[in-house]
Structure formats: C-alpha cells, structure tokens
Design a protein around this motif. Structure first.
Motif, PDB file in Angstrom:
ATOM      1  N   PRO A   1      56.489  57.213  38.786  1.00 47.75           N
ATOM      2  CA  PRO A   1      57.866  57.352  38.303  1.00 47.75           C
ATOM      3  C   PRO A   1      57.959  57.029  36.820  1.00 47.75           C
ATOM      4  CG  PRO A   1      57.608  55.331  39.569  1.00 47.75           C
ATOM      5  CD  PRO A   1      56.337  56.098  39.733  1.00 47.75           C
ATOM      6  N   ILE A   2      59.010  57.517  36.197  1.00 47.76           N
ATOM      7  CA  ILE A   2      59.150  57.395  34.750  1.00 47.76           C
ATOM      8  C   ILE A   2      59.190  55.936  34.307  1.00 47.76           C
ATOM      9  CG2 ILE A   2      61.679  57.564  34.854  1.00 47.76           C
ATOM     10  CD1 ILE A   2      59.339  58.897  32.065  1.00 47.76           C
ATOM     11  N   GLU A   3      59.782  55.054  35.126  1.00 47.62           N
ATOM     12  CA  GLU A   3      59.855  53.628  34.766  1.00 47.62           C
ATOM     13  C   GLU A   3      58.457  53.026  34.644  1.00 47.62           C
ATOM     14  OE1 GLU A   3      63.580  54.948  36.641  1.00 47.62           O
ATOM     15  OE2 GLU A   3      61.471  55.004  37.283  1.00 47.62           O
ATOM     16  N   ALA A   4      57.552  53.452  35.523  1.00 48.00           N
ATOM     17  CA  ALA A   4      56.178  52.949  35.472  1.00 48.00           C
ATOM     18  C   ALA A   4      55.469  53.446  34.211  1.00 48.00           C
ATOM     19  CB  ALA A   4      55.421  53.388  36.722  1.00 48.00           C
ATOM     20  N   ILE A   5      55.687  54.707  33.871  1.00 50.78           N
ATOM     21  CA  ILE A   5      55.080  55.275  32.663  1.00 50.78           C
ATOM     22  C   ILE A   5      55.599  54.568  31.417  1.00 50.78           C
ATOM     23  CG2 ILE A   5      54.864  57.364  31.256  1.00 50.78           C
ATOM     24  CD1 ILE A   5      55.063  58.969  33.860  1.00 50.78           C
ATOM     25  N   GLU A   6      56.885  54.283  31.394  1.00 56.41           N
ATOM     26  CA  GLU A   6      57.474  53.595  30.244  1.00 56.41           C
ATOM     27  C   GLU A   6      56.911  52.178  30.101  1.00 56.41           C
ATOM     28  OE1 GLU A   6      61.614  53.879  31.140  1.00 56.41           O
ATOM     29  OE2 GLU A   6      61.875  55.821  30.120  1.00 56.41           O
ATOM     30  N   LEU A   7      56.696  51.495  31.228  1.00 58.94           N
ATOM     31  CA  LEU A   7      56.127  50.151  31.171  1.00 58.94           C
ATOM     32  C   LEU A   7      54.701  50.209  30.638  1.00 58.94           C
ATOM     33  CD1 LEU A   7      56.220  47.133  31.710  1.00 58.94           C
ATOM     34  CD2 LEU A   7      55.689  47.600  34.125  1.00 58.94           C
TER      35      LEU A   7
ATOM     36  N   ILE B   1      53.197  48.626  27.016  1.00 57.46           N
ATOM     37  CA  ILE B   1      52.087  47.670  27.002  1.00 57.46           C
ATOM     38  C   ILE B   1      50.979  48.134  26.057  1.00 57.46           C
ATOM     39  CG2 ILE B   1      50.202  46.722  28.401  1.00 57.46           C
ATOM     40  CD1 ILE B   1      52.217  46.634  30.748  1.00 57.46           C
ATOM     41  N   ILE B   2      50.556  49.402  26.165  1.00 57.23           N
ATOM     42  CA  ILE B   2      49.451  49.843  25.318  1.00 57.23           C
ATOM     43  C   ILE B   2      49.888  49.976  23.859  1.00 57.23           C
ATOM     44  CG2 ILE B   2      48.225  50.969  27.210  1.00 57.23           C
ATOM     45  CD1 ILE B   2      49.246  53.656  26.237  1.00 57.23           C
ATOM     46  N   THR B   3      51.159  50.291  23.628  1.00 59.07           N
ATOM     47  CA  THR B   3      51.672  50.348  22.255  1.00 59.07           C
ATOM     48  C   THR B   3      51.654  48.963  21.626  1.00 59.07           C
ATOM     49  OG1 THR B   3      53.105  52.235  22.769  1.00 59.07           O
ATOM     50  CG2 THR B   3      53.667  50.926  20.821  1.00 59.07           C
TER      51      THR B   3
ATOM     52  N   ASP C   1      50.704  45.699  17.724  1.00 56.40           N
ATOM     53  CA  ASP C   1      51.057  44.315  17.408  1.00 56.40           C
ATOM     54  C   ASP C   1      49.879  43.349  17.555  1.00 56.40           C
ATOM     55  OD1 ASP C   1      53.604  45.276  17.021  1.00 56.40           O
ATOM     56  OD2 ASP C   1      54.332  44.711  19.002  1.00 56.40           O
ATOM     57  N   TYR C   2      49.104  43.513  18.629  1.00 58.25           N
ATOM     58  CA  TYR C   2      48.036  42.558  18.913  1.00 58.25           C
ATOM     59  C   TYR C   2      46.675  43.021  18.398  1.00 58.25           C
ATOM     60  CZ  TYR C   2      50.888  39.525  21.852  1.00 58.25           C
ATOM     61  OH  TYR C   2      51.836  38.635  22.315  1.00 58.25           O
ATOM     62  N   LYS C   3      46.547  44.325  18.090  1.00 57.35           N
ATOM     63  CA  LYS C   3      45.251  44.875  17.671  1.00 57.35           C
ATOM     64  C   LYS C   3      44.166  44.473  18.674  1.00 57.35           C
ATOM     65  CE  LYS C   3      47.390  46.052  13.864  1.00 57.35           C
ATOM     66  NZ  LYS C   3      47.827  47.441  13.625  1.00 57.35           N
ATOM     67  N   MET C   4      44.515  44.561  19.955  1.00 55.91           N
ATOM     68  CA  MET C   4      43.650  44.069  21.018  1.00 55.91           C
ATOM     69  C   MET C   4      42.988  45.243  21.744  1.00 55.91           C
ATOM     70  SD  MET C   4      42.663  41.318  22.800  1.00 55.91           S
ATOM     71  CE  MET C   4      43.924  40.106  22.368  1.00 55.91           C
TER      72      MET C   4
ATOM     73  N   GLY D   1      45.511  61.953  25.838  1.00 62.70           N
ATOM     74  CA  GLY D   1      45.498  61.305  24.521  1.00 62.70           C
ATOM     75  C   GLY D   1      44.348  60.334  24.330  1.00 62.70           C
ATOM     76  N   ARG D   2      43.300  60.407  25.166  1.00 58.00           N
ATOM     77  CA  ARG D   2      42.245  59.393  25.138  1.00 58.00           C
ATOM     78  C   ARG D   2      41.526  59.321  23.791  1.00 58.00           C
ATOM     79  NH1 ARG D   2      36.991  61.042  26.205  1.00 58.00           N
ATOM     80  NH2 ARG D   2      36.517  59.005  27.118  1.00 58.00           N
ATOM     81  N   ALA D   3      41.291  60.466  23.138  1.00 57.21           N
ATOM     82  CA  ALA D   3      40.597  60.451  21.851  1.00 57.21           C
ATOM     83  C   ALA D   3      41.436  59.749  20.788  1.00 57.21           C
ATOM     84  CB  ALA D   3      40.260  61.877  21.424  1.00 57.21           C
ATOM     85  N   MET D   4      42.730  60.086  20.771  1.00 63.30           N
ATOM     86  CA  MET D   4      43.629  59.462  19.806  1.00 63.30           C
ATOM     87  C   MET D   4      43.817  57.979  20.110  1.00 63.30           C
ATOM     88  SD  MET D   4      47.607  60.398  19.026  1.00 63.30           S
ATOM     89  CE  MET D   4      48.054  60.042  20.730  1.00 63.30           C
ATOM     90  N   LEU D   5      44.012  57.656  21.383  1.00 64.47           N
ATOM     91  CA  LEU D   5      44.194  56.260  21.770  1.00 64.47           C
ATOM     92  C   LEU D   5      42.953  55.436  21.464  1.00 64.47           C
ATOM     93  CD1 LEU D   5      46.033  56.743  25.195  1.00 64.47           C
ATOM     94  CD2 LEU D   5      47.009  55.744  23.121  1.00 64.47           C
ATOM     95  N   GLY D   6      41.786  56.074  21.625  1.00 73.01           N
ATOM     96  CA  GLY D   6      40.548  55.364  21.337  1.00 73.01           C
ATOM     97  C   GLY D   6      40.458  54.909  19.896  1.00 73.01           C
ATOM     98  N   GLN D   7      41.062  55.677  19.002  1.00 74.41           N
ATOM     99  CA  GLN D   7      41.081  55.283  17.593  1.00 74.41           C
ATOM    100  C   GLN D   7      41.920  54.033  17.364  1.00 74.41           C
ATOM    101  OE1 GLN D   7      39.230  56.807  15.163  1.00 74.41           O
ATOM    102  NE2 GLN D   7      38.366  57.976  16.875  1.00 74.41           N
TER     103      GLN D   7
END
Length: 411
Positions: free
Chosen positions: A57-63, A67-69, A74-77, A95-101
């Motif tokens: 559901p969209i609420e799960a995707i938003e959560l 978190i990953i944002t 913010d945390y550079k973790m 988006g795995r390639a972009m997220l990996g960066q």
C-alpha cells in the motif's frame, strides 16, 4: 566496524484487518534512528521482507521512502538490502543504480547479486555478499548452471555474465537438482566467497529458511514439503551472516550466523518472542561480538487466558494491556453473549477470542445423545437458560411459543 542487523519489517502488514503502519512508523522513524546515532553504527544490514507483499500500500511505500531518504541525505548511512520472499524483487530494485550512489544498496534479483560489494570504513574494507531470496532455478540461471556448456569461474566476470563452476561430468547431476534450495544457495555462496580478496573480512546477507530454525507463526512457507530449507553450512565461510525470514531472533549453528528477527510481533504465536535490533562489532580480523537492543513497540501482542468475567473485571490487567493487541483465551464452558464487544470496552484492541473452555468441556455435562432427543423448542429453551442462567419466565415462554407457532404456520 559496527553494523546494525535487522530484517522482516513487513511494511504494509495487516493484522486482523488493521494496517500496522502506525505501529511500525514509531519504531523505525524514532528508535531505529536513535540507535544509529547513539551506537555510532557504520552500516545497516537489512535481510529482506522490507514489504509485506509485492505490491504494498502507498502508506508503506511512503514510510520506506522517508527512511531511505533520511539515511542517505541526513545520516549519510550506508544501507545494504536484499529482497525477501514477500518483496517484489524487481519493484524493490527500482532506482538501484542511482540509490547506490547515495549509499542505499539494494539487491533483488540473483542476476544482480553475483559479486561482493567492497565497503570501506575507518578500519578497513569488508566484502558484503548479497543473497536475496530466490527460487533455485533462478539462482541456477544466474550462475549459468542451466547452460549445457561448462565455463570456468572468473572473479572478474560482470553481473550479467553467466558461468558454471562444475565440469561436464557433473553438469547433468547439477541440472537435475535445480529445484534444491540447499544446493543452489551453496553454489551461490561458494561463488561469492571465491571473489572475496584474501584477508578481507566478509559479511553475507541472505533471506532464507535455514535448517533448525524456530518458526514464529507468521512466516510464509517458501515451498512445499520442507525443500526450501538450506543448511547453516552454506554460510560457514563468512565472518558474519545476517539472515532474514524467521521472525524470532536466533543463532543458526554458530553465533556468527544469525536471524535478527522482525522488529514487531506479527502473530499471536509470537507473543513470547523478545524483539530486538542486533548490533555486530567486527574487529580487523573479522571476529564479531554481538549484542541486542530491545524494540520498544507502541503496542504489545499478548494472550490473556482466564474466565470471561475475570478478564472483564481485572482492573490491573486492563491498565497494563488496554492498548495492546489482545487474544482472549476464555476458559468458560457456557456461551457468552456479545463477548467481543464487552471485552473491547476495556481492551481496546482485542482482536480475537479463543473459546478453549468450550472445546475442553462442551456444553456442561450434556452429551450428544441428550441433544439429539430434543426438538427445536426444547433446544432453544436450553440455550436461553444457559445464556441467562435461569429458565424462561411464564410470560417469556408464552411469547416464545407464539413465535414458534407462527414460524411453523408460515412454513
């Protein structure tokens, strides 16, 4: 080097018709990030089942997005994620390639998980070896074991390169066992480990059902007949293996092969489990020390057993569990009218009633032969007397008789 090991978030989970997003968010948006900061974590190992189903559901995707944002900006973790059997692997990888960066490393398909990722921290490098949940034949496809042509192992092959490390003599035997989880995960593990540079520390992240694991009750079966299980031996070469799938935290044959468990209880079968986040301290030689931090949930999941009136009038019990998810196991042998409605007045999240007393002692001491001799009117009178604990009055009996007469006449 210090890692946080977690798994089986199941974002978007429905518990007795109620979405658990409001319970998951406080743990993941507050306690989780507090631990990252307070414990000075270097990286996060998330071993699958981020979502509860392939199309969440969209609420799960938003959560998940928040978190990953927050981790990236913010945390550079760094976050290392493999997909689980509940996840839609290809959707999770978007988006795995972009997220990996940005330090968010996601592996969903076995075709993308054919080489270790070398993560460098302040005390050196560690090879992260991803093994997302996959069916044996897909693993065989990725490893080239379905090919009729044998090829040598080459650690420099790219993710898209097919290979086989078995010779022609063994090829037919391997092909016949492409349904076998244990064999395919072993082949996968061996191939990844052979690519880890000598003297480099290694961590495997896998979502699998390891033999001997204690099932909690809310895990989904991976296949029929127990063939989905893999041996702990599959992960013996790694300095630490972060496992996902089983919801109870537990070691699997050795301290360095572990399930972190789910952060929340997802069934009443899990009511006695102690949920936690797992902290792994790894020295420069790869030796690990393991500790846990208990999860602080918004609500607990509990089973309350007793007689209906006792549960209804126990003020101390009500104060302790008024907001928890409750299963009431009633010892009463007689029927209870509006039991759920009454219990929810004092236990707001009472989700289910289990009538264990009636199963143990059906309808007092009256046997089946007695009920078979009663007609409809007598059965109703018996039911009324059981519920109200006294026979019908003369006026009530007269009214019920008139109702029966009207029913019979209409029939």
């Amino acid at each position: 080097m210090r890692f946080l090991h977690t798994a089986d978030w199941h974002l978007g989970r429905i518990f007795y018709g109620q979405y658990l997003t409001e319970d998951q968010a406080p743990v993941l948006e507050h306690q989780f990030f507090s631990i990252l900061k307070d414990e000075k974590i270097d990286g996060i190992l998330l071993a699958g089942d981020v979502f509860d189903r392939a199309v969440p559901p969209i609420e799960a995707i938003e959560l998940w997005d928040s978190i990953i944002t927050r981790l990236a900006m913010d945390y550079k973790m760094p976050l290392f994620v493999v997909s689980g059997n509940h996840d839609g692997a290809e959707r999770l990888e978007v988006g795995r390639a972009m997220l990996g960066q940005s330090g968010i490393h996601i592996w969903g398909s076995p075709h993308h998980a054919l080489r270790p990722f070398e993560f460098e921290s302040s005390d050196g490098k560690v090879a992260i070896c991803p093994m997302p949940f996959s069916e044996p034949r897909r693993i065989g496809d990725a490893l080239g074991l379905n090919s009729s042509e044998s090829k040598p192992v080459d650690a420099d092959m790219t993710d898209d390169t097919l290979f086989s490390y078995v010779d022609d003599k063994d090829q037919e035997e391997v092909a016949l066992n492409l349904h076998n989880y244990d064999q395919m995960y072993q082949a996968w593990s061996d191939y990844l480990y052979k690519q880890v540079p000598k003297r480099m520390r290694s961590i495997a992240i896998s979502h699998a059902f390891v033999m001997g694991g204690e099932v909690g009750g809310s895990e989904r079966t991976l296949s029929v007949g127990g063939s989905e299980q893999v041996s702990p031996h599959v992960f013996k070469n790694f300095h630490y293996t972060a496992l996902g799938h089983l919801h109870g935290p537990q070691r699997m044959g050795a301290d360095h092969i572990r399930y972190s468990g789910s952060p929340l209880k997802y069934s009443f079968d899990e009511h006695e489990q102690k949920k936690s986040f797992t902290i792994i301290d790894m020295d420069t030689n790869g030796k690990v020390d393991i500790s846990t931090i208990p999860v602080e949930p918004k609500r607990d999941v509990v089973i309350l057993e007793g007689y209906f009136e006792d549960l209804l009038n126990n003020k101390e019990l009500q104060a302790k569990h008024k907001d928890d998810y409750v299963q009431a196991r009633l010892l009463d042998t007689m029927p209870i009218m509006d039991g759920m409605a009454k219990l929810r007045q004092v236990y707001r999240c009472c989700m289910t009633i289990d009538l264990v007393g009636r199963v143990a002692a059906p309808m007092a001491d009256m046997g089946d032969s007695v009920f078979k001799e009663l007609n409809e009117r007598q059965l109703f009178n018996q039911f009324a007397e059981t519920v109200w604990k006294e026979p019908l009055t003369e006026a009530e009996q007269s009214y019920i008789d008139s109702v029966w007469d009207r029913i019979i006449k209409e029939d």
